[in-house]
Design a protein around this motif. Structure first.
Motif, mmCIF file in Angstrom:
data_model
loop_
_atom_site.group_PDB
_atom_site.id
_atom_site.type_symbol
_atom_site.label_atom_id
_atom_site.label_comp_id
_atom_site.label_asym_id
_atom_site.label_seq_id
_atom_site.Cartn_x
_atom_site.Cartn_y
_atom_site.Cartn_z
ATOM 1 N N ARG A 66 0.848 -1.186 0.000
ATOM 2 C CA ARG A 66 0.000 0.000 0.000
ATOM 3 C C ARG A 66 0.890 1.244 0.000
ATOM 4 N NH1 ARG A 66 -2.781 -3.428 -1.019
ATOM 5 N NH2 ARG A 66 -4.820 -4.055 -0.210
ATOM 6 N N ALA A 67 0.435 2.293 -0.680
ATOM 7 C CA ALA A 67 1.123 3.582 -0.660
ATOM 8 C C ALA A 67 0.146 4.620 -0.123
ATOM 9 C CB ALA A 67 1.598 3.966 -2.057
ATOM 10 N N TYR A 68 0.511 5.248 0.971
ATOM 11 C CA TYR A 68 -0.337 6.256 1.606
ATOM 12 C C TYR A 68 0.144 7.629 1.153
ATOM 13 C CZ TYR A 68 -2.154 2.407 4.297
ATOM 14 O OH TYR A 68 -2.741 1.221 4.651
ATOM 15 N N LEU A 69 -0.759 8.347 0.480
ATOM 16 C CA LEU A 69 -0.419 9.632 -0.131
ATOM 17 C C LEU A 69 -0.811 10.762 0.802
ATOM 18 C CD1 LEU A 69 -1.761 8.869 -3.734
ATOM 19 C CD2 LEU A 69 0.366 8.116 -2.644
ATOM 20 N N GLY A 70 0.176 11.432 1.349
ATOM 21 C CA GLY A 70 -0.076 12.522 2.279
ATOM 22 C C GLY A 70 0.590 13.807 1.823
ATOM 23 N N ARG A 71 0.443 14.820 2.655
ATOM 24 C CA ARG A 71 1.058 16.113 2.358
ATOM 25 C C ARG A 71 1.543 16.734 3.652
ATOM 26 N NH1 ARG A 71 1.471 20.141 -1.365
ATOM 27 N NH2 ARG A 71 1.637 22.246 -0.499
ATOM 28 N N LEU A 72 2.800 17.189 3.630
ATOM 29 C CA LEU A 72 3.397 17.835 4.784
ATOM 30 C C LEU A 72 3.371 19.351 4.614
ATOM 31 C CD1 LEU A 72 6.552 15.590 5.344
ATOM 32 C CD2 LEU A 72 4.460 15.617 6.714
ATOM 33 N N GLU A 73 2.908 20.026 5.649
ATOM 34 C CA GLU A 73 3.047 21.476 5.726
ATOM 35 C C GLU A 73 4.313 21.790 6.521
ATOM 36 O OE1 GLU A 73 1.256 23.416 3.992
ATOM 37 O OE2 GLU A 73 -0.141 21.857 3.347
ATOM 38 N N PRO A 74 4.817 23.020 6.485
ATOM 39 C CA PRO A 74 6.040 23.344 7.220
ATOM 40 C C PRO A 74 5.957 22.955 8.700
ATOM 41 C CG PRO A 74 5.479 25.143 5.750
ATOM 42 C CD PRO A 74 4.331 24.173 5.688
ATOM 43 N N GLY A 75 6.911 22.165 9.154
ATOM 44 C CA GLY A 75 6.965 21.748 10.549
ATOM 45 C C GLY A 75 6.018 20.633 10.933
ATOM 46 N N GLN A 76 5.261 20.107 9.992
ATOM 47 C CA GLN A 76 4.250 19.090 10.296
ATOM 48 C C GLN A 76 4.873 17.701 10.369
ATOM 49 O OE1 GLN A 76 0.589 19.278 7.971
ATOM 50 N NE2 GLN A 76 0.545 17.047 7.836
ATOM 51 N N VAL A 77 4.307 16.847 11.231
ATOM 52 C CA VAL A 77 4.669 15.433 11.327
ATOM 53 C C VAL A 77 3.393 14.613 11.164
ATOM 54 C CG1 VAL A 77 5.733 13.627 12.714
ATOM 55 C CG2 VAL A 77 6.553 15.992 12.919
ATOM 56 N N ASP A 78 3.400 13.664 10.245
ATOM 57 C CA ASP A 78 2.260 12.760 10.054
ATOM 58 C C ASP A 78 2.548 11.432 10.746
ATOM 59 O OD1 ASP A 78 0.759 14.564 8.684
ATOM 60 O OD2 ASP A 78 1.002 13.638 6.712
ATOM 61 N N PHE A 79 1.485 10.781 11.239
ATOM 62 C CA PHE A 79 1.653 9.553 12.001
ATOM 63 C C PHE A 79 0.796 8.420 11.438
ATOM 64 C CE2 PHE A 79 2.910 12.857 14.947
ATOM 65 C CZ PHE A 79 4.004 12.303 15.605
#
Length: 218
Positions: A66-79
């Motif tokens: 699976r490929a999870y498509l996300g987007r990071l904003e400045p300083g953001q951390v995704d979990f």
């Protein structure tokens, strides 16, 4: 008393013909979807609003491709979160759309959970320890068949993905962040290498393809 109006001899055939065309269109879409999924290494899923451990995206099976498509904003951390077993080998890959304006986006992937011994630095998690999974090395240019686009791969040098053997049973977090807090952009986090796709995933391919294309240029 008025006479009944003559029926249109063509009206009885219009609805069956329309239904037949619809069925043929559905079969064509399903066939295209099946062929596309069969040639894709990771089935894509767009994720959003996962910027804290409490809102982490739960991965039911980390062995499935699976490929999870996300987007990071400045300083953001995704979990992301998953349940693992001792000695289970989990594979990861991190990709960035190959666009010149995204050249400065170099995501890091950090695994957090029980039995890990490295310091978690500034991650907002109470995990026992952490391990950096994917390094921000010089990227390799790769072509991905599902989105029919090119990407920069930030996996370990010389490898298409990174593999970690889990130390113990337990719940693990995966954190994705940029190595520069000032940059932003889309990323794809890949899990697993077993290409198993259900009927709903095959039939949902057209919508996922459109979503993936929109994400690529976001």
């Amino acid at each position: 008393m008025s006479e009944p109006s003559p029926s249109n001899p063509r009206s009885g055939r219009a609805r069956p013909a329309t239904n037949l065309r619809r069925r043929r269109l559905l079969w064509v879409c399903a066939l295209i979807a099946a062929l596309a999924v069969a040639t894709s290494s990771h089935y894509p899923l767009v994720v959003d609003d996962i910027d804290s451990p409490e809102r982490a995206e739960f991965i039911e099976d980390v062995d499935r491709a699976r490929a999870y498509l996300g987007r990071l904003e400045p300083g953001q951390v995704d979990f992301f979160r998953f349940e693992g077993e001792a000695d289970q080998r989990v594979t990861f890959e991190i990709l960035v759309p190959k666009r010149e304006e995204l050249r400065a986006l170099r995501p890091d992937v950090v695994l957090a959970g029980p039995g890990l011994t490295d310091d978690c630095d500034d991650l907002s998690t109470e995990a026992e320890g952490c391990e950096r999974v994917v390094t921000s090395a010089a990227p390799a240019s790769i072509y991905e068949g599902f989105t029919q686009s090119y990407y920069w791969s930030y996996a370990e040098p010389g490898r298409s993905s990174s593999t970690v053997a889990l130390p113990v049973d337990g719940s693990y977090l995966v954190a994705v962040r940029a190595d520069d807090d000032e940059v932003a952009g889309p990323y794809a986090l890949g899990f697993g290498n077993e290409e198993r796709f259900g009927v709903s995933e095959v039939l949902g391919f057209p919508l996922q393809w459109v979503s993936a294309r929109l994400w690529y240029f976001s």
